[in-house]
Write a protein that holds these residues in place. Structure first.
Motif, PDB file in Angstrom:
ATOM      1  N   GLU A   1       0.845  -1.205   0.000  1.00  0.00           N
ATOM      2  CA  GLU A   1       0.000   0.000   0.000  1.00  0.00           C
ATOM      3  C   GLU A   1       0.882   1.258   0.000  1.00  0.00           C
ATOM      4  N   TYR A   2       1.847   1.294  -0.912  1.00  0.00           N
ATOM      5  CA  TYR A   2       2.827   2.381  -0.891  1.00  0.00           C
ATOM      6  C   TYR A   2       2.200   3.749  -1.141  1.00  0.00           C
ATOM      7  N   GLN A   3       1.001   3.771  -1.711  1.00  0.00           N
ATOM      8  CA  GLN A   3       0.341   5.048  -1.964  1.00  0.00           C
ATOM      9  C   GLN A   3      -0.027   5.766  -0.670  1.00  0.00           C
ATOM     10  N   ASP A   4       0.028   5.047   0.470  1.00  0.00           N
ATOM     11  CA  ASP A   4      -0.290   5.652   1.769  1.00  0.00           C
ATOM     12  C   ASP A   4       0.975   5.987   2.576  1.00  0.00           C
ATOM     13  N   THR A   5       2.148   5.896   1.933  1.00  0.00           N
ATOM     14  CA  THR A   5       3.420   6.180   2.597  1.00  0.00           C
ATOM     15  C   THR A   5       3.609   7.692   2.732  1.00  0.00           C
ATOM     16  N   ASN A   6       4.123   8.135   3.901  1.00  0.00           N
ATOM     17  CA  ASN A   6       4.356   9.571   4.085  1.00  0.00           C
ATOM     18  C   ASN A   6       5.834   9.910   3.925  1.00  0.00           C
ATOM     19  N   GLU A   7       6.145  11.206   3.985  1.00  0.00           N
ATOM     20  CA  GLU A   7       7.506  11.672   3.700  1.00  0.00           C
ATOM     21  C   GLU A   7       8.548  11.052   4.617  1.00  0.00           C
ATOM     22  N   PHE A   8       8.273  11.003   5.924  1.00  0.00           N
ATOM     23  CA  PHE A   8       9.228  10.428   6.857  1.00  0.00           C
ATOM     24  C   PHE A   8       9.556   8.977   6.474  1.00  0.00           C
ATOM     25  N   GLN A   9       8.537   8.218   6.112  1.00  0.00           N
ATOM     26  CA  GLN A   9       8.747   6.812   5.760  1.00  0.00           C
ATOM     27  C   GLN A   9       9.636   6.687   4.523  1.00  0.00           C
ATOM     28  N   TYR A  10       9.347   7.487   3.495  1.00  0.00           N
ATOM     29  CA  TYR A  10      10.173   7.461   2.293  1.00  0.00           C
ATOM     30  C   TYR A  10      11.632   7.769   2.625  1.00  0.00           C
ATOM     31  N   HIS A  11      11.856   8.802   3.431  1.00  0.00           N
ATOM     32  CA  HIS A  11      13.226   9.224   3.731  1.00  0.00           C
ATOM     33  C   HIS A  11      13.947   8.223   4.631  1.00  0.00           C
ATOM     34  N   ILE A  12      13.219   7.612   5.548  1.00  0.00           N
ATOM     35  CA  ILE A  12      13.826   6.559   6.387  1.00  0.00           C
ATOM     36  C   ILE A  12      14.308   5.412   5.513  1.00  0.00           C
ATOM     37  N   LEU A  13      13.449   4.934   4.617  1.00  0.00           N
ATOM     38  CA  LEU A  13      13.808   3.811   3.742  1.00  0.00           C
ATOM     39  C   LEU A  13      14.891   4.202   2.743  1.00  0.00           C
ATOM     40  N   GLY A  14      14.818   5.439   2.220  1.00  0.00           N
ATOM     41  CA  GLY A  14      15.817   5.899   1.265  1.00  0.00           C
ATOM     42  C   GLY A  14      17.198   6.005   1.880  1.00  0.00           C
ATOM     43  N   SER A  15      17.280   6.472   3.131  1.00  0.00           N
ATOM     44  CA  SER A  15      18.581   6.621   3.785  1.00  0.00           C
ATOM     45  C   SER A  15      19.246   5.268   4.025  1.00  0.00           C
TER      46      SER A  15
END
Length: 569
Positions: free
Chosen positions: A185-199
């Motif tokens: 359900e990645y469409q419900d991901t918020n900015e913090f989650q994206y940046h945590i996973l990206g880092s």
């Protein structure tokens, strides 16, 4: 599996996978985890499934266990659980804010603090007004949490991001133990989650990421959820994602698909691959039934569906808000005494899986002989919270089996669940050599938990006997009753939706707000509701509901517009 699903399962690429309702998204995700777990069975590297709800993660784990898959290198849970288990607990000593211990407060404590602060600052709130819209309240609230060594649910992501941003070795350690990350359900991901996973990815680009979801089902935009596109993810992760999709709906009739497709924000053609494909089914929109007759109306639909051979657990009733469902649930049980319901009960203990005392109560008031693996996981979580959150020292003999034995063996008082629970906590703490009088933050959490239980008992006039407490954790089966948001990801032969009214869907802030935003958000929610149905869809915009000033609520305009252009039953 079909060829596309097999290809996705064995892919070694970073992938953004879009999937329409019923296309086998959860099946594909689960089979991929099973595949990775099997071919890398000798490795200790983890394959993660980050889900939006606890229910979704439990479903994935149960499916894997049914495949006889060893879960030693598979982890499934929400982003908050991931952050707690992999970032905050092992590395809290590197955060000044939580290095001396912490407890996670729930909405009950958060609301109490906000009301106390507003009273202290002489702020009079209007109806349904958000106290945290006042900067002075936010400042005082933040100060209070810090003084009490507390954090709230939202701070889990912020603290995790801060720890990763400020400590490269944490990112490196974490990235070294991961093989793959699947974001459901990645469409419900918020900015913090994206940046945590990206880092984490930028420390080890050998990790494979799968973002899986459906942009048309992005119903959490109001709390920050957003589906990033390929260019945004490429930039954030420093790599190149491929975009693919699962075609075909294996769930619904073509008629149901044709109906809910009219609510698409991002248009696509969906074809039914289901054996039900050509069944006509029932699609209706009732605008005449009065709210006082709604229970009789829905009871009649349920009875008709059961007589036609639809199983109880293939019928679902949904509404926009829980307060509409509680009285309906009670009425339906009275009207249909021979029908089982998987329905919300007002019980003394409210769901709160991050609270150590909730977990203790879950073991005490659930059947001891069932689901031993789950009970062991809960016991292990209790130990983890005491050690890592409250920074307590436990004797070497305290393990999950000891915790289970201690809780199960605590004295029971049949006439008083509160007394039973209190006995259980005192017994467990004593056996674990924990002095509650000395551990002031743990004691405060215990008192807050008891106060919340007593408030629910008083507010809803509940019994305090053991039966009332045992109901909190009893497994339910039958006709499902759930909220619009809670039913996301599920499927039923027959869906009955009520409360389809302007003011409920869309909610009031969108009724007279930005028109384009209103249409988008309402359409996405209607898309989710209607796409749960395999064959039959009963939509109800009941009469007789009003605003606080007595103005009648009218049927949801976006639904009416679609129904006027569709042949209904």
């Amino acid at each position: 599996m079909n060829p596309k699903q097999k290809e996705i399962c064995m892919s070694d690429k970073n992938l953004i996978l879009t999937a329409c309702p019923g296309s086998g998204k959860t099946k594909t995700l689960t089979y991929r985890l099973a595949y990775l777990s099997t071919i890398y069975s000798a490795s200790n590297k983890l394959n993660l499934a980050i889900t939006y709800t606890n229910r979704a993660s439990e479903e994935i784990k149960n499916r894997l266990l049914n495949f006889n898959i060893d879960l030693k290198n598979v982890w499934a849970g929400t982003i908050h659980q991931f952050c707690l288990e992999f970032i905050i607990r092992p590395y809290s000593m590197y955060s000044k804010r939580i290095s001396r211990g912490y407890r996670i407060i729930d909405e009950y404590v958060q609301k109490r603090y906000a009301n106390e602060i507003c009273k202290q600052l002489q702020i009079r709130l209007g109806f349904n007004e958000n106290p945290f819209a006042y900067p002075a309240v936010v400042r005082e609230y933040t100060k209070r949490l810090e003084e009490n060594k507390e954090i709230d649910f939202n701070m889990i992501l912020q603290l995790s991001y801060d720890l990763l941003s400020q400590n490269g070795f944490i990112r490196k350690n974490l990235s070294s133990v991961l093989r793959s990350v699947h974001v459901d359900e990645y469409q419900d991901t918020n900015e913090f989650q994206y940046h945590i996973l990206g880092s984490i990815f930028r420390e080890n680009n050998a990790i494979r990421y799968f973002f899986i979801g459906d942009i048309n089902q992005a119903i959490y935009g109001g709390i920050g959820g957003r589906a990033k596109n390929k260019e945004e993810l490429d930039s954030l992760f420093g790599t190149s994602f491929e975009v693919d999709q699962l075609d075909g709906c294996y769930r619904s009739t073509q008629r149901v698909i044709n109906f809910y497709s009219k609510f698409q924000i991002h248009s696509s053609i969906i074809s039914s691959e289901s054996e039900l494909r050509d069944i006509v089914g029932i699609i209706s929109h009732d605008k005449l039934t009065n709210k006082n007759d709604i229970s009789n109306k829905i009871a009649a639909i349920i009875q008709k569906q059961l007589e036609s051979g639809v199983p109880e657990n293939e019928i679902c009733i949904v509404a926009p808000q829980w307060w509409l469902l509680y009285p309906l649930s009670k009425s339906l049980r009275d009207l249909l005494p021979d029908v089982s319901f998987d329905a919300p009960d007002v019980t003394p203990i409210k769901y709160d899986p991050m609270n150590v005392f909730y977990l203790i109560s879950q073991i005490k008031f659930s059947e001891s002989g069932r689901n031993s693996s789950l009970r062991k996981r809960i016991a292990s979580e209790i130990i983890s919270i005491l050690l890592n959150d409250y920074k307590l020292t436990l004797p070497d003999y305290v393990d999950c089996y000891f915790v289970l034995k201690s809780i199960n063996g605590a004295k029971i008082c049949d006439e008083n669940g509160i007394e039973t629970f209190t006995n259980t906590v005192k017994s467990l703490m004593s056996l674990c050599k924990i002095d509650m009088e000395q551990e002031i933050y743990l004691k405060k959490a215990f008192i807050d938990f008891l106060n919340k239980v007593n408030d629910r008992i008083d507010s809803y006039d509940l019994s305090i006997d053991m039966e009332s407490f045992n109901k909190c954790f009893r497994e339910k089966k039958g006709v499902v009753i759930n909220s619009y948001h809670g039913v996301k990801g599920e499927e039923y032969t027959t869906v009955i939706a009520l409360g389809l009214l302007n003011g409920y869907i869309p909610y009031w802030d969108l009724v007279y707000g930005d028109y384009n935003k209103r249409v988008i958000e309402t359409s996405k929610l209607l898309y989710v509701i209607c796409s749960r149905a395999k064959q039959n869809l009963y939509l109800i915009s009941e009469q007789g509901r009003t605003t606080q000033k007595g103005k009648p609520l009218t049927p949801t305009e976006e639904l009416v517009a679609v129904c006027e252009d569709f042949t209904l039953d």
